[in-house]
Motif scaffolding. Structure first.
Motif, short mmCIF file in Angstrom:
data_model
loop_
_atom_site.label_atom_id
_atom_site.label_comp_id
_atom_site.label_asym_id
_atom_site.label_seq_id
_atom_site.Cartn_x
_atom_site.Cartn_y
_atom_site.Cartn_z
N HIS A 64 0.82 -1.22 0.00
CA HIS A 64 0.00 0.00 0.00
C HIS A 64 0.85 1.27 0.00
O HIS A 64 0.51 2.26 -0.65
CB HIS A 64 -0.94 -0.01 1.22
CG HIS A 64 -2.00 -1.05 1.10
ND1 HIS A 64 -1.84 -2.32 1.61
CD2 HIS A 64 -3.22 -1.03 0.51
CE1 HIS A 64 -2.93 -3.03 1.34
NE2 HIS A 64 -3.78 -2.27 0.68
N ASN A 65 1.96 1.23 0.73
CA ASN A 65 2.80 2.43 0.83
C ASN A 65 3.43 2.79 -0.52
O ASN A 65 3.74 3.94 -0.78
CB ASN A 65 3.88 2.22 1.89
CG ASN A 65 4.54 3.51 2.30
OD1 ASN A 65 3.90 4.39 2.88
ND2 ASN A 65 5.82 3.66 1.99
N ASN A 66 3.61 1.78 -1.38
CA ASN A 66 4.22 2.04 -2.69
C ASN A 66 3.28 2.70 -3.68
O ASN A 66 3.71 3.13 -4.75
CB ASN A 66 4.73 0.73 -3.32
CG ASN A 66 6.04 0.29 -2.69
OD1 ASN A 66 6.61 1.03 -1.89
ND2 ASN A 66 6.50 -0.89 -3.05
N CYS A 118 -2.42 3.06 2.98
CA CYS A 118 -1.77 3.89 1.96
C CYS A 118 -1.17 5.13 2.63
O CYS A 118 -1.56 5.52 3.73
CB CYS A 118 -2.79 4.35 0.91
SG CYS A 118 -3.39 2.99 -0.13
N ARG A 119 -0.23 5.77 1.92
CA ARG A 119 0.40 6.95 2.51
C ARG A 119 -0.56 8.15 2.54
O ARG A 119 -1.52 8.19 1.74
CB ARG A 119 1.69 7.27 1.76
CG ARG A 119 1.48 7.50 0.29
CD ARG A 119 2.73 7.94 -0.39
NE ARG A 119 3.61 6.83 -0.72
CZ ARG A 119 4.74 6.97 -1.39
NH1 ARG A 119 5.13 8.16 -1.78
NH2 ARG A 119 5.48 5.93 -1.69
N PRO A 120 -0.31 9.12 3.45
CA PRO A 120 -1.25 10.23 3.64
C PRO A 120 -1.58 10.99 2.35
O PRO A 120 -2.72 11.40 2.15
CB PRO A 120 -0.54 11.14 4.64
CG PRO A 120 0.43 10.26 5.36
CD PRO A 120 0.83 9.18 4.41
N GLY A 134 -7.59 1.35 -4.62
CA GLY A 134 -6.24 1.47 -4.06
C GLY A 134 -6.02 0.46 -2.95
O GLY A 134 -5.81 0.83 -1.80
N THR A 135 -6.08 -0.81 -3.30
CA THR A 135 -5.70 -1.85 -2.35
C THR A 135 -5.27 -3.08 -3.14
O THR A 135 -5.31 -3.07 -4.38
CB THR A 135 -6.81 -2.16 -1.32
OG1 THR A 135 -6.24 -2.97 -0.28
CG2 THR A 135 -7.98 -2.92 -1.94
N PRO A 155 -7.62 -0.90 -11.07
CA PRO A 155 -6.56 -0.88 -10.06
C PRO A 155 -5.79 0.45 -10.16
O PRO A 155 -5.45 0.88 -11.26
CB PRO A 155 -5.65 -2.06 -10.45
CG PRO A 155 -6.26 -2.71 -11.63
CD PRO A 155 -7.40 -1.88 -12.13
N ALA A 156 -5.56 1.09 -9.02
CA ALA A 156 -4.87 2.38 -9.03
C ALA A 156 -3.43 2.23 -9.49
O ALA A 156 -2.79 3.21 -9.88
CB ALA A 156 -4.93 3.00 -7.64
N SER A 157 -2.90 1.01 -9.43
CA SER A 157 -1.53 0.74 -9.87
C SER A 157 -1.43 -0.73 -10.24
O SER A 157 -2.20 -1.56 -9.73
CB SER A 157 -0.56 1.05 -8.72
OG SER A 157 0.65 0.36 -8.89
#
Ligand code: 13P
Ligand code: SF4
Length: 303
Positions: free
Chosen positions: A174-176, A200-202, A232-233, A252-254
């Protein structure tokens, strides 16, 4: 045997052994499809505490099987892949936690369930991404030390007056996820809401229309009027999203939202686990007893 035959064989072995299969939404689709209970971390720990089955087969990662063993110490808990861990859970040791407690006397320790049994044993209460705010609010101190996920802790800060001290851990999956990737997905799908996990990051959370656990994201996707949603997961959730809302599009967000550990498990591993009753995960009572109190407080506060 083809996949269908293996799935049937597994279902029969589960019935013959008074066993249940618990699976997380990040697991491969063919495993999700035959689970007795498919859920997020909170739903799975609730089920692990209440099931009357003799054997619990956990299609997830180690901390989930450990929690099942802690909550149901008399049952046989099987983790079909012993190498399915959680890098986030490994970002804090008991020694580090003891030091952090000494540095913040009077603070209550809230341990995200994505943590080892030992960390739970040294904490005051557990939380999941589905109940973090409620759990922090339920504590009887003004300062809370949240371990090990710093992003979840920072997200929680927005909804409480308590001082939340975040640990430095993070989930690499998630942080990536980068804000730029989310922006690109938004540009390609104008108007599609963005739903992300609080790991996820802020900067990514700030861009989201919805933030929640995997169970929360599924609910949001079912209920929104939007016909396309940016997710985003971890990718495994797509399987259930498509099943529950077949008419909608999920983006998918990424391409990198894949948890290596969740994806280690195969249908063959589940079959071997049931045939050979392996691999048994048992938490010693020395750790299990205090960890049960910590998890029990969370379950009580979540009812
Ligand atoms: P939940 O949202 O299901 O609690 O899960 C997050 C996670 O990363 C589990 O590994
Ligand atoms: Fe751990 Fe992240 Fe994988 Fe969940 S997605 S099991 S938090 S590494």
């Amino acid at each position: 045997m083809n996949i269908l035959e293996k799935q049937k064989r597994i279902r029969k072995l589960l019935d013959d052994n008074n066993a249940i299969l618990l699976a997380h939404y990040y697991q491969p689709g063919e495993i999700q499809d035959i689970a007795d209970i498919l859920g997020d971390s909170l739903a799975l720990s609730m089920e692990a505490a209440e099931t009357t089955a003799d054997v619990i087969v956990f299609a997830g990662v180690r901390f989930m099987a450990e929690s099942a063993s802690i909550l149901s110490p008399k049952k046989t808990v099987l983790l079909p892949r012993l190498d399915a861990g959680c890098p986030l859970a490994d970002t804090i040791t008991v020694e580090e936690l003891k030091q952090a407690k000494a540095d913040h006397p009077g603070a209550r320790v809230v341990a995200y369930v994505n943590s080892s049994a030992e960390i739970k044993a040294h904490s005051d209460i557990c939380c999941t991404s589905a109940n973090a705010v409620r759990i922090v609010e339920s504590t009887d101190a003004d300062t809370v030390l949240m371990v090990p996920d710093g992003n979840l802790a920072r997200y929680t800060t927005q909804f409480t007056k308590k001082k939340v001290i975040p640990w430095k851990g993070f989930c690499y999956v998630h942080n990536n996820l980068e804000p730029e990737e989310v922006r690109k997905a938004q540009a390609a799908h104008p108007g599609a809401p963005v739903a992300v996990h609080p790991e996820c990051r802020p900067e990514v959370i700030a861009m989201a229309d919805f933030v929640g656990s995997t169970g929360g994201i599924l609910k949001f996707a079912r209920e929104t009027d939007a016909q396309a949603v940016i997710i985003g997961t971890e990718r495994g959730i797509m399987h259930q999203l498509k099943k529950e809302s077949p008419g909608k599009t999920f983006i998918p967000a990424s391409d990198h939202l894949i948890c290596r550990d969740m994806k280690r498990m195969t249908i063959d591993d589940i079959l071997s686990a049931l045939l050979e009753m392996k691999h048994v995960v048992r938490v010693s009572e020395e750790i299990g007893e205090p960890a049960r109190r910590t998890l029990g407080r969370m379950l009580k506060a979540s009812k």
